[in-house]
Enzyme design. Structure first.
Site, short mmCIF file in Angstrom:
data_model
loop_
_atom_site.label_atom_id
_atom_site.label_comp_id
_atom_site.label_asym_id
_atom_site.label_seq_id
_atom_site.Cartn_x
_atom_site.Cartn_y
_atom_site.Cartn_z
N CYS A 28 0.94 -1.18 -0.06
CA CYS A 28 0.12 0.08 -0.06
C CYS A 28 1.34 1.22 -0.25
O CYS A 28 0.01 2.63 -0.52
CB CYS A 28 -1.04 0.23 1.17
SG CYS A 28 0.30 0.14 2.95
N CYS B 164 -2.39 -4.08 8.51
CA CYS B 164 -1.72 -1.71 9.26
C CYS B 164 -1.81 -1.95 10.63
O CYS B 164 -0.38 -1.40 10.56
CB CYS B 164 -3.70 -0.81 9.00
SG CYS B 164 -4.35 -1.40 7.30
FE1 FES Z 1 -1.96 1.15 4.35
FE2 FES Z 1 -3.48 0.55 5.87
S1 FES Z 1 -3.87 0.48 3.74
S2 FES Z 1 -1.04 0.85 5.89
#
Ligand code: FES
Length: 147
Positions: A33, A103
């Site tokens: 991400c 996360c």
């Molecule tokens: Fe990357 Fe939450 S989407 S840390």
């Protein structure tokens, strides 16, 4: 979809900031991400975490888990901090949606990276602590094995 505790820690994150001359600093990122988290630890001579701050460039769940993780490690010894897993952080937040579990790993990894930095600077070993997989201070992003 998010618990009240998650929303609270997201909207009013605890311990945001930096510590000058921190005993240990850990910066980790999630390659998928692109989110980044940095944790600063101030550790006294008895290996008690006196203060902790974090900065995150990441999603709401990353902010909430870092905030809760800092609350959980503050005042603990480094050994106790090692016991605080992402599972414990999620439980303290009354859970996270399954797609957001990764996360919470960022918070655990950032704490471990900061503890590793502290251990390196002081030439000590912390039981169960391994070299962080992706401390951004190290420069090159290592590919993580899929398992
Ligand atoms: Fe990357 Fe939450 S989407 S840390």
């Amino acid at each position: 979809m998010y618990s009240e505790k998650v929303m609270d820690h997201f909207q009013n994150p605890r311990n945001v900031g930096e510590i000058a001359d921190a005993s240990g600093v850990g910066t980790v990122g999630n390659a998928k991400c692109g989110d980044i988290m940095r944790i600063y630890l101030d550790i006294d001579d008895n290996q008690v975490i006196r203060d902790v701050k974090f900065k995150t460039f990441g999603c709401g769940a990353a902010v909430a888990t870092s905030s809760m993780a800092t609350e959980l490690v503050k005042g603990r010894t480094v050994e106790e901090a090692m016991q605080i897993t992402n599972q414990a952080v999620m439980e303290a937040l009354d859970g996270l949606p399954p797609v957001k579990v990764h996360c919470s790993l960022l918070a655990e990894e950032a704490i471990h990276a900061a503890l590793w930095d502290y251990a390196q600077k002081n030439n000590i070993t912390i039981a169960g602590l391994e070299k962080p997989k992706s401390d951004i201070h190290e420069g090159v992003e290592e590919e993580e094995d899929e398992y």
